[in-house]
Enzyme design. Structure first.
Site, PDB file in Angstrom:
ATOM      1  N   LYS A   1       0.830  -1.210   0.000  1.00  0.00           N
ATOM      2  CA  LYS A   1       0.000   0.000   0.000  1.00  0.00           C
ATOM      3  C   LYS A   1       0.873   1.272   0.000  1.00  0.00           C
ATOM      4  CE  LYS A   1      -3.792  -2.339  -0.261  1.00  0.00           C
ATOM      5  NZ  LYS A   1      -4.218  -3.357   0.588  1.00  0.00           N
TER       6      LYS A   1
HETATM    7  C1  LIG Z   1      -5.470  -4.377   0.897  1.00  0.00           C
HETATM    8  C2  LIG Z   1      -6.942  -4.203   0.888  1.00  0.00           C
HETATM    9  C3  LIG Z   1      -7.741  -4.529   1.987  1.00  0.00           C
HETATM   10  C4  LIG Z   1      -7.224  -5.276   3.168  1.00  0.00           C
HETATM   11  O1  LIG Z   1      -6.224  -4.632   3.825  1.00  0.00           O
HETATM   12  P1  LIG Z   1      -5.446  -5.434   4.984  1.00  0.00           P
HETATM   13  O2  LIG Z   1      -4.709  -4.334   5.687  1.00  0.00           O
HETATM   14  O3  LIG Z   1      -4.555  -6.415   4.316  1.00  0.00           O
HETATM   15  O4  LIG Z   1      -6.478  -6.055   5.842  1.00  0.00           O
HETATM   16  C5  LIG Z   1      -9.080  -4.232   1.934  1.00  0.00           C
HETATM   17  N1  LIG Z   1      -9.642  -3.668   0.855  1.00  0.00           N
HETATM   18  C6  LIG Z   1      -8.915  -3.351  -0.229  1.00  0.00           C
HETATM   19  C7  LIG Z   1      -9.582  -2.704  -1.378  1.00  0.00           C
HETATM   20  C8  LIG Z   1      -7.548  -3.634  -0.249  1.00  0.00           C
HETATM   21  O5  LIG Z   1      -6.829  -3.375  -1.349  1.00  0.00           O
END
Ligand SMILES: *Cc1c(COP(=O)(O)O)cnc(C)c1O
Length: 385
Positions: free
Chosen positions: A181
């Site tokens: 991210k």
């Molecule tokens: C990465 C992601 C999540 C989950 O995030 P985590 O921190 O891994 O729980 C949820 N929604 C979207 C759209 C994502 O890309």
């Protein structure tokens, strides 16, 4: 040449902050977690941030704190990571999908009202690829029907649309600090709040539902804690928090680099008939370089690029088409646009450390792949290059 799908951009100042934590008393949630929460509240212009260990946990807790549970329905999009639907299901509620817009891939607000039933308690949109959903329309619908609004902003810390940033019109916004991210500590997440009212409940729910955590008990005479409501183990420790704090000052610089790379990709793909890019509304966060290609070519292109050491992704095959959801009785055509986009999508590398040389290599190989897989349809492109 090797081009990874993603590379983090942690710097020595982040490692320094991490060392501070390792030299200090609190490895678990403590003063450094609080420091991150306050800094992130400043960045997002929100009144409160509650740090947790994932975005999935953030969505789960936000829904619970709003009183959502068994028998309730939450409206969301099928074109998302499975975590969005799972977080709803973790509360005991059911996700109700509505289809997406063909131009953006985002939840179509014009379909939301038709999906509302007596059981509907909330709407959970996703700012896919970093472009914000039309939050003004959703807020209006939510107000008209007395629903909560919770945002999945895993892709969208930096975006803005119609003068609105994530969290600024909703009851809670959820962020992810997962490895790929825009802001990362490996694994982590946070809930952002416009108003402070849910803050205390969320802090308690993230540590088993306890009335106090280790940091708040430290230094005082022993005082018994209690558990008024059973919670979860979702707190973000100081080790992960430390990696996030200094990154906040570099977020806008990274955004500018991704914006530039995104525009460079866009110029290269604009001339190719088979490739469609999601339209960006307002200020995008440019989290992913997602393309839509003909479904018949998608998997072959993934292999072609993979064989040439270019990391690619698929964001996402629609949730209702995944094995476990098919077993629940969903048909791909229930949400035809999400299904089609889910069969068409392919993401190319996009991150601040991606060089222009690497980008050119990716574009060159992508075009080569398209030419060899669909020779008749890209002849114009061949004569141009
Ligand atoms: C990465 C992601 C999540 C989950 O995030 P985590 O921190 O891994 O729980 C949820 N929604 C979207 C759209 C994502 O890309």
């Amino acid at each position: 040449m090797h081009v990874e799908f993603h590379k983090h951009n942690l710097q020595s100042e982040d490692i320094c902050k991490l060392h501070e934590v390792l030299d200090s008393l609190f490895l678990t949630t403590g003063p450094v977690t609080r420091e991150f929460e306050e800094a992130f509240a400043g960045y997002t212009e929100l009144s409160r941030i509650v740090a947790v260990n994932s975005c999935t946990a953030a969505m789960h807790l936000a829904l619970l704190a709003l009183g959502i549970g068994p028998g309730d329905e939450v409206i969301t999009t099928p074109l998302t990571f499975v975590a969005t639907a799972l977080a709803i299901e973790h509360t005991g509620a059911s996700p109700v999908f509505v289809d997406v817009e063909r131009e953006t891939g985002l939840m179509d607000p014009s379909l939301v009202e038709k999906a509302i039933t007596k059981k509907t308690k909330a709407i959970l949109p996703v700012h896919l690829y970093g472009t914000m959903v039309d939050m003004r329309s959703l807020r209006e619908i939510a107000d008209r029907h007395g629903l909560f609004l919770v945002e999945d902003a895993a892709h969208c810390i930096e975006g803005e649309r119609d003068g609105i940033r994530p969290g600024h019109l909703s009851d809670a916004v959820c962020y992810s600090f997962y490895a790929t991210k825009n802001l990362t500590c490996g694994e982590g997440g946070a809930i952002g709040l416009r108003e402070a009212s849910l803050d205390k409940e969320l802090r308690s729910l993230r540590t088993h539902g306890m009335t106090s955590d280790a940091a708040s008990r430290h230094g005082a005479l022993y005082c018994h804690w209690d558990v008024p409501r059973r919670g979860w183990k979702y707190n973000l420790d100081s080790i992960h928090s430390a990696l996030l704090i200094r990154q906040l000052d570099r977020l806008n610089g990274y955004w500018e680099q991704r914006n530039f790379l995104w525009e460079t990709y866009k110029q290269a793909f604009d001339e190719i008939e088979e490739v469609r890019l999601p339209q960006i509304r307002g200020k995008g966060a440019f989290h992913l370089m997602n393309l839509w290609v003909p479904p018949s070519l998608r998997d072959s292109l993934l292999s072609f690029l993979g064989e040439r050491h270019i990391g690619c992704g698929v964001h996402y095959r629609a949730v209702h088409t995944l094995e476990a959801y098919k077993k629940l009785g969903y048909d791909p055509e229930d949400y035809p646009v999400a299904y089609e986009l889910g069969q068409s999508c392919l993401s190319l590398p996009l991150y601040s450390r991606l060089t222009e040389e690497q980008l050119s290599y990716v574009v060159e190989k992508f075009k080569e792949g398209l030419r060899s897989l669909a020779p008749s349809t890209v002849c114009v492109e061949v004569s141009l290059s």
